[in-house]
Design a protein around this motif. Sequence first.
Motif, PDB file in Angstrom:
ATOM      1  N   GLN A 112     -61.481  46.328  18.016  1.00 31.06           N
ATOM      2  CA  GLN A 112     -60.790  46.336  19.304  1.00 31.06           C
ATOM      3  C   GLN A 112     -61.752  45.989  20.434  1.00 31.06           C
ATOM      4  OE1 GLN A 112     -59.157  50.283  19.428  1.00 31.06           O
ATOM      5  NE2 GLN A 112     -57.343  49.720  18.277  1.00 31.06           N
ATOM      6  N   ASN A 113     -62.990  46.393  20.289  1.00 28.37           N
ATOM      7  CA  ASN A 113     -64.005  46.138  21.304  1.00 28.37           C
ATOM      8  C   ASN A 113     -65.206  45.439  20.682  1.00 28.37           C
ATOM      9  OD1 ASN A 113     -62.709  47.260  23.534  1.00 28.37           O
ATOM     10  ND2 ASN A 113     -63.433  49.314  23.044  1.00 28.37           N
ATOM     11  N   PRO A 114     -65.125  44.122  20.496  1.00 26.59           N
ATOM     12  CA  PRO A 114     -66.297  43.426  19.952  1.00 26.59           C
ATOM     13  C   PRO A 114     -67.446  43.551  20.947  1.00 26.59           C
ATOM     14  CG  PRO A 114     -64.651  41.859  20.725  1.00 26.59           C
ATOM     15  CD  PRO A 114     -64.046  43.228  20.843  1.00 26.59           C
ATOM     16  N   ASP A 115     -68.655  43.531  20.407  1.00 21.06           N
ATOM     17  CA  ASP A 115     -69.782  43.699  21.322  1.00 21.06           C
ATOM     18  C   ASP A 115     -70.063  42.407  22.100  1.00 21.06           C
ATOM     19  OD1 ASP A 115     -71.710  42.056  19.994  1.00 21.06           O
ATOM     20  OD2 ASP A 115     -72.522  43.741  18.874  1.00 21.06           O
ATOM     21  N   LEU A 116     -70.863  42.559  23.124  1.00 19.81           N
ATOM     22  CA  LEU A 116     -71.195  41.455  24.023  1.00 19.81           C
ATOM     23  C   LEU A 116     -71.663  40.220  23.259  1.00 19.81           C
ATOM     24  CD1 LEU A 116     -71.886  40.324  26.898  1.00 19.81           C
ATOM     25  CD2 LEU A 116     -74.166  41.284  26.528  1.00 19.81           C
TER      26      LEU A 116
ATOM     27  N   LEU B 103     -70.108  46.258  27.373  1.00 17.61           N
ATOM     28  CA  LEU B 103     -70.298  44.956  28.020  1.00 17.61           C
ATOM     29  C   LEU B 103     -69.351  43.913  27.442  1.00 17.61           C
ATOM     30  CD1 LEU B 103     -74.179  44.890  28.293  1.00 17.61           C
ATOM     31  CD2 LEU B 103     -72.577  44.825  30.217  1.00 17.61           C
ATOM     32  N   GLY B 104     -69.133  43.948  26.135  1.00 18.24           N
ATOM     33  CA  GLY B 104     -68.200  43.016  25.502  1.00 18.24           C
ATOM     34  C   GLY B 104     -66.796  43.182  26.069  1.00 18.24           C
ATOM     35  N   ALA B 105     -66.352  44.427  26.217  1.00 22.29           N
ATOM     36  CA  ALA B 105     -65.016  44.692  26.779  1.00 22.29           C
ATOM     37  C   ALA B 105     -64.939  44.209  28.224  1.00 22.29           C
ATOM     38  CB  ALA B 105     -64.696  46.185  26.688  1.00 22.29           C
ATOM     39  N   LYS B 106     -65.995  44.421  28.982  1.00 28.57           N
ATOM     40  CA  LYS B 106     -66.005  43.981  30.381  1.00 28.57           C
ATOM     41  C   LYS B 106     -65.966  42.457  30.482  1.00 28.57           C
ATOM     42  CE  LYS B 106     -68.288  48.012  32.345  1.00 28.57           C
ATOM     43  NZ  LYS B 106     -69.539  48.570  32.892  1.00 28.57           N
TER      44      LYS B 106
END
Length: 187
Positions: free
Chosen positions: A6-10, A139-142
Amino acid sequence: MTTESQNPDLIDVIISDHRQVEQIFKELESSPSPEVRKQLTEHVITELVRHSVAEEQHMYPAARRVLDDGDQIVDHELQEHAEAEQVMKDLEGLDAGDPEFQRLLNTLISDIRHHVDDEEKDLLPRLRAACTQEELRDLGAKVVKAKERAPTRPHPSAPDTPPANKILDPGAGLIDRMRDALSGRES
């Protein structure tokens, strides 16, 4: 779904964007049709602008914060973004049959490939080493969220550092998406 999916990293988000852009470049290089090349160029410009805005809002401030030479690296990256953005702006007004269009497109492709190579060989591995997995997922989500609100057209004179870019980019993005809808341009 797991939290990671759901939230891949940056790093995953940035590399995924790089692969998407490279795929469009390959299509551009193999397309003989000026109409298709113009459409693909508009598409890649949209993707590059959205990607750059998200990097400038979130990845580069993180690099400045966690890397000893972060300011130097980010200043170099921002210079490359500014140069590419000017090329994209120059491409916007040209017909795909114009020889200048192909020259500028070749410049853009070459410059972006160089930029991607630099990021993937230097900046991204260093960020992975310097940040926690939680920070990278945040950071990935942002970055994903910033891309949704980002401009879709180049704005070379717009601010490229926080806080001004975080304030102005969503408004420019809204106007760009309205222009895209009215002109029939895909965004």
